[in-house]
Design a protein around this motif. Structure first.
Motif, PDB file in Angstrom:
ATOM      1  N   ILE A 277      -6.543  11.801   0.818  1.00 33.41           N
ATOM      2  CA  ILE A 277      -5.797  11.389   2.121  1.00 33.41           C
ATOM      3  C   ILE A 277      -6.492  10.417   2.973  1.00 33.41           C
ATOM      4  O   ILE A 277      -5.972   9.433   3.782  1.00 33.41           O
ATOM      5  CB  ILE A 277      -5.908  12.863   2.856  1.00 33.41           C
ATOM      6  CG1 ILE A 277      -5.204  13.890   2.267  1.00 33.41           C
ATOM      7  CG2 ILE A 277      -5.290  12.568   4.134  1.00 33.41           C
ATOM      8  CD1 ILE A 277      -5.211  15.211   2.517  1.00 33.41           C
ATOM      9  N   GLY A 278      -7.942  10.217   3.018  1.00 32.51           N
ATOM     10  CA  GLY A 278      -8.704   9.428   3.692  1.00 32.51           C
ATOM     11  C   GLY A 278      -8.236   7.929   3.474  1.00 32.51           C
ATOM     12  O   GLY A 278      -8.301   7.070   4.076  1.00 32.51           O
ATOM     13  N   THR A 279      -8.400   7.790   1.842  1.00 29.83           N
ATOM     14  CA  THR A 279      -7.954   6.470   1.513  1.00 29.83           C
ATOM     15  C   THR A 279      -6.682   6.080   1.727  1.00 29.83           C
ATOM     16  O   THR A 279      -6.338   5.008   2.154  1.00 29.83           O
ATOM     17  CB  THR A 279      -8.065   6.424  -0.042  1.00 29.83           C
ATOM     18  OG1 THR A 279      -9.611   6.821  -0.403  1.00 29.83           O
ATOM     19  CG2 THR A 279      -7.998   5.004  -0.475  1.00 29.83           C
ATOM     20  N   TRP A 280      -5.532   7.073   1.568  1.00 31.59           N
ATOM     21  CA  TRP A 280      -4.297   6.789   1.984  1.00 31.59           C
ATOM     22  C   TRP A 280      -3.922   6.388   3.476  1.00 31.59           C
ATOM     23  O   TRP A 280      -3.432   5.476   3.658  1.00 31.59           O
ATOM     24  CB  TRP A 280      -3.424   8.161   1.571  1.00 31.59           C
ATOM     25  CG  TRP A 280      -2.060   8.043   2.085  1.00 31.59           C
ATOM     26  CD1 TRP A 280      -1.428   7.960   3.403  1.00 31.59           C
ATOM     27  CD2 TRP A 280      -0.658   7.810   1.329  1.00 31.59           C
ATOM     28  NE1 TRP A 280      -0.020   7.745   3.415  1.00 31.59           N
ATOM     29  CE2 TRP A 280       0.397   7.867   2.021  1.00 31.59           C
ATOM     30  CE3 TRP A 280      -0.602   7.934  -0.221  1.00 31.59           C
ATOM     31  CZ2 TRP A 280       1.639   7.741   1.488  1.00 31.59           C
ATOM     32  CZ3 TRP A 280       0.514   7.873  -0.451  1.00 31.59           C
ATOM     33  CH2 TRP A 280       1.768   7.781   0.049  1.00 31.59           C
ATOM     34  N   SER A 281      -4.975   7.050   4.285  1.00 30.94           N
ATOM     35  CA  SER A 281      -4.579   6.697   5.905  1.00 30.94           C
ATOM     36  C   SER A 281      -5.064   5.225   6.103  1.00 30.94           C
ATOM     37  O   SER A 281      -4.704   4.493   7.117  1.00 30.94           O
ATOM     38  CB  SER A 281      -5.499   7.597   6.791  1.00 30.94           C
ATOM     39  OG  SER A 281      -7.124   7.415   6.608  1.00 30.94           O
ATOM     40  N   ILE A 282      -5.931   4.463   5.229  1.00 33.06           N
ATOM     41  CA  ILE A 282      -6.416   3.126   5.632  1.00 33.06           C
ATOM     42  C   ILE A 282      -5.318   2.384   4.768  1.00 33.06           C
ATOM     43  O   ILE A 282      -4.627   1.448   5.088  1.00 33.06           O
ATOM     44  CB  ILE A 282      -7.836   3.007   4.889  1.00 33.06           C
ATOM     45  CG1 ILE A 282      -8.721   3.769   5.689  1.00 33.06           C
ATOM     46  CG2 ILE A 282      -8.124   1.486   4.808  1.00 33.06           C
ATOM     47  CD1 ILE A 282     -10.030   3.784   5.170  1.00 33.06           C
ATOM     48  N   TRP A 283      -5.263   2.748   3.395  1.00 30.99           N
ATOM     49  CA  TRP A 283      -4.519   1.835   2.475  1.00 30.99           C
ATOM     50  C   TRP A 283      -2.827   1.822   2.969  1.00 30.99           C
ATOM     51  O   TRP A 283      -2.311   0.350   2.987  1.00 30.99           O
ATOM     52  CB  TRP A 283      -4.202   2.339   1.097  1.00 30.99           C
ATOM     53  CG  TRP A 283      -3.160   1.491   0.386  1.00 30.99           C
ATOM     54  CD1 TRP A 283      -2.098   1.802  -0.171  1.00 30.99           C
ATOM     55  CD2 TRP A 283      -3.265   0.204  -0.057  1.00 30.99           C
ATOM     56  NE1 TRP A 283      -1.345   0.822  -0.814  1.00 30.99           N
ATOM     57  CE2 TRP A 283      -2.128  -0.140  -0.928  1.00 30.99           C
ATOM     58  CE3 TRP A 283      -4.212  -0.803   0.121  1.00 30.99           C
ATOM     59  CZ2 TRP A 283      -2.250  -1.489  -1.211  1.00 30.99           C
ATOM     60  CZ3 TRP A 283      -4.219  -2.083  -0.498  1.00 30.99           C
ATOM     61  CH2 TRP A 283      -3.098  -2.291  -1.059  1.00 30.99           C
ATOM     62  N   HIS A 284      -2.171   2.744   3.345  1.00 26.91           N
ATOM     63  CA  HIS A 284      -0.809   2.674   3.778  1.00 26.91           C
ATOM     64  C   HIS A 284      -0.304   1.677   4.940  1.00 26.91           C
ATOM     65  O   HIS A 284       0.570   1.005   5.198  1.00 26.91           O
ATOM     66  CB  HIS A 284       0.003   3.833   4.077  1.00 26.91           C
ATOM     67  CG  HIS A 284      -0.545   4.325   5.395  1.00 26.91           C
ATOM     68  ND1 HIS A 284       0.350   5.570   6.055  1.00 26.91           N
ATOM     69  CD2 HIS A 284      -1.549   4.419   6.204  1.00 26.91           C
ATOM     70  CE1 HIS A 284      -0.260   6.106   7.142  1.00 26.91           C
ATOM     71  NE2 HIS A 284      -1.364   5.228   7.170  1.00 26.91           N
ATOM     72  N   LEU A 285      -1.627   1.519   5.746  1.00 26.18           N
ATOM     73  CA  LEU A 285      -1.439   0.293   6.863  1.00 26.18           C
ATOM     74  C   LEU A 285      -1.428  -0.938   6.271  1.00 26.18           C
ATOM     75  O   LEU A 285      -0.985  -1.711   6.544  1.00 26.18           O
ATOM     76  CB  LEU A 285      -2.677   0.580   7.809  1.00 26.18           C
ATOM     77  CG  LEU A 285      -2.836   1.971   8.657  1.00 26.18           C
ATOM     78  CD1 LEU A 285      -3.783   2.121   9.612  1.00 26.18           C
ATOM     79  CD2 LEU A 285      -1.349   2.115   9.446  1.00 26.18           C
ATOM     80  N   ILE A 286      -2.374  -1.039   5.214  1.00 28.90           N
ATOM     81  CA  ILE A 286      -2.473  -2.447   4.459  1.00 28.90           C
ATOM     82  C   ILE A 286      -1.252  -2.707   3.851  1.00 28.90           C
ATOM     83  O   ILE A 286      -0.609  -3.822   3.960  1.00 28.90           O
ATOM     84  CB  ILE A 286      -3.745  -2.497   3.484  1.00 28.90           C
ATOM     85  CG1 ILE A 286      -5.126  -2.266   4.345  1.00 28.90           C
ATOM     86  CG2 ILE A 286      -3.905  -3.710   2.795  1.00 28.90           C
ATOM     87  CD1 ILE A 286      -6.368  -2.065   3.468  1.00 28.90           C
ATOM     88  N   GLY A 287      -0.556  -1.610   3.193  1.00 28.44           N
ATOM     89  CA  GLY A 287       0.490  -1.841   2.131  1.00 28.44           C
ATOM     90  C   GLY A 287       1.418  -2.209   2.971  1.00 28.44           C
ATOM     91  O   GLY A 287       2.435  -3.085   2.574  1.00 28.44           O
ATOM     92  N   GLY A 288       1.873  -1.197   3.946  1.00 31.74           N
ATOM     93  CA  GLY A 288       2.868  -1.478   4.978  1.00 31.74           C
ATOM     94  C   GLY A 288       2.928  -2.603   5.759  1.00 31.74           C
ATOM     95  O   GLY A 288       3.950  -3.332   6.034  1.00 31.74           O
ATOM     96  N   SER A 289       1.774  -3.201   6.121  1.00 30.43           N
ATOM     97  CA  SER A 289       1.593  -4.639   6.708  1.00 30.43           C
ATOM     98  C   SER A 289       2.083  -5.519   5.712  1.00 30.43           C
ATOM     99  O   SER A 289       2.794  -6.613   6.340  1.00 30.43           O
ATOM    100  CB  SER A 289       0.278  -4.722   7.170  1.00 30.43           C
ATOM    101  OG  SER A 289       0.041  -3.927   8.219  1.00 30.43           O
ATOM    102  N   LEU A 290       1.519  -5.547   4.631  1.00 30.55           N
ATOM    103  CA  LEU A 290       1.909  -6.361   3.486  1.00 30.55           C
ATOM    104  C   LEU A 290       3.563  -6.645   3.368  1.00 30.55           C
ATOM    105  O   LEU A 290       3.980  -7.756   3.131  1.00 30.55           O
ATOM    106  CB  LEU A 290       0.943  -6.340   2.221  1.00 30.55           C
ATOM    107  CG  LEU A 290      -0.505  -6.652   2.044  1.00 30.55           C
ATOM    108  CD1 LEU A 290      -1.125  -6.102   1.017  1.00 30.55           C
ATOM    109  CD2 LEU A 290      -0.768  -8.153   2.660  1.00 30.55           C
ATOM    110  N   LEU A 291       4.034  -5.404   3.318  1.00 33.35           N
ATOM    111  CA  LEU A 291       5.482  -5.172   3.132  1.00 33.35           C
ATOM    112  C   LEU A 291       6.315  -5.870   4.048  1.00 33.35           C
ATOM    113  O   LEU A 291       7.323  -6.540   3.930  1.00 33.35           O
ATOM    114  CB  LEU A 291       5.667  -3.798   2.587  1.00 33.35           C
ATOM    115  CG  LEU A 291       7.078  -3.590   2.209  1.00 33.35           C
ATOM    116  CD1 LEU A 291       7.488  -4.206   1.062  1.00 33.35           C
ATOM    117  CD2 LEU A 291       7.205  -1.948   1.943  1.00 33.35           C
ATOM    118  N   ALA A 292       5.737  -5.547   5.297  1.00 36.40           N
ATOM    119  CA  ALA A 292       6.534  -6.114   6.633  1.00 36.40           C
ATOM    120  C   ALA A 292       6.388  -7.549   6.430  1.00 36.40           C
ATOM    121  O   ALA A 292       7.595  -8.439   6.762  1.00 36.40           O
ATOM    122  CB  ALA A 292       5.820  -5.640   7.802  1.00 36.40           C
TER     123      ALA A 292
END
Length: 312
Positions: A277-292
């Motif tokens: 969960i801690g890793t997800w909380s960081i990664w989904h921001l990175i992945g989401g920003s890259l996707l945007a």
């Protein structure tokens, strides 16, 4: 680090820490509720089929996809638990920001966020309990932790429902005050979660370093699959590009901070799940920003191509 070692990891949470975590949860959900308005639900009446489809993609589709990934990968029980907890959490306001940045349909994104946030008081604990029962290793882990379903549901529902109800009531009664408080409490809640994640990583750095080879690929795959589910779901429902982008972020961006707080307060801080969960909380921001950024790049490329065609 092997599966048995990962399942033995634990984040020690004492009584004082539990009170602090409960306070963070209250601030998080209260700040979310301060941003919710009746107008956020207007699309429910105007476009019920598309709204229902988006809600089902979040509440049913993502946990079902997660269970499929778990059955395919057969991860350690604690990691599978973390994946299911994340998938059971509502979306967050960050999905609205990423939708806007990606040129998506912000009104649709806000509606789905509002519905998932309000329904979280019931759906999040129910989803965690139901889906965890469908994977025997997680079911055995939950049994070993002596998690009694009814007290878990009641405690979690109350912890989520009370601040949601208070925040929405304040917003309806004093919208200007609610907006001012939201400007302070929203960043405060995010900062507390960020601090919680950062302290956990620092204190358990050797563990994260050893388990990272297992955890990081699973988080990246899980989050990527969630984004894909949102996009494909929008395509299957015949949505235009802007609405597909909104649904992509609504399914792929989850309130992982809420999941971490629930895990630490209700599941004795299972280390493997906390790491996921801690890793997800960081990664989904990175992945989401890259996707945007990818979506905007695609738009600019299309505009340049259209301009070139007009010139010729």
């Amino acid at each position: 680090m092997d599966a048995a070692a990962i399942d033995q990891l634990q984040v020690i949470v004492d009584d004082q820490s539990r009170l602090g975590i409960a306070a963070i949860l209250f601030v998080m959900m209260f700040s979310v509720a301060l941003t919710l308005r009746l107008t956020d639900f207007a699309l429910v009446r105007q476009q019920p089929v598309r709204v229902l489809g988006g809600v089902l993609a979040q509440l049913i589709g993502l946990p079902l996809l997660t269970l499929g990934l778990i059955l395919m990968l057969s991860p350690p029980a604690s990691i599978a638990l973390g994946m299911l907890v994340v998938a059971s959490c509502p979306g967050g306001n960050i999905s609205n920001l990423l939708t806007r940045a990606a040129g998506g349909n912000t009104a649709y994104s806000v509606t789905l966020t509002a519905i998932s946030s309000v329904s979280a008081a019931v759906m999040t604990p129910v989803s965690i309990l139901v889906w965890s029962r469908l994977y025997p290793p997680v079911d055995a882990l939950v049994e070993a932790l002596h998690v009694d379903p009814m007290p878990f549901f009641v405690q979690t529902a109350l912890l989520l429902a009370v601040p949601l109800a208070l925040g929405m009531a304040l917003n309806a009664w004093k919208p200007v005050l609610a907006e001012r408080m939201g400007r302070v409490l929203g960043p405060l809640g995010l900062s507390c979660i960020a601090l919680l994640v950062l302290v956990g990583i620092v204190q358990n750095w050797p563990i994260f370093l050893a388990a990272g080879a297992v955890i990081i690929p699973i988080v990246v795959l899980h989050n990527s699959a969630a984004f894909a589910l949102g996009w494909l779901g929008g395509r299957a429902m015949g949505m235009e590009a802007a609405r597909r982008r909104a649904l992509t972020f609504e399914v792929g961006i989850q309130n992982a901070g809420l999941g971490l707080v629930i895990l630490l307060s209700q599941f004795d801080g299972v280390g493997g799940a906390a790491a996921i969960i801690g890793t997800w909380s960081i990664w989904h921001l990175i992945g989401g920003s890259l996707l945007a950024g990818l979506f905007r790049w695609s738009d600019s490329r299309t505009l340049r191509a259209n301009a070139k065609e007009r010139k010729t």
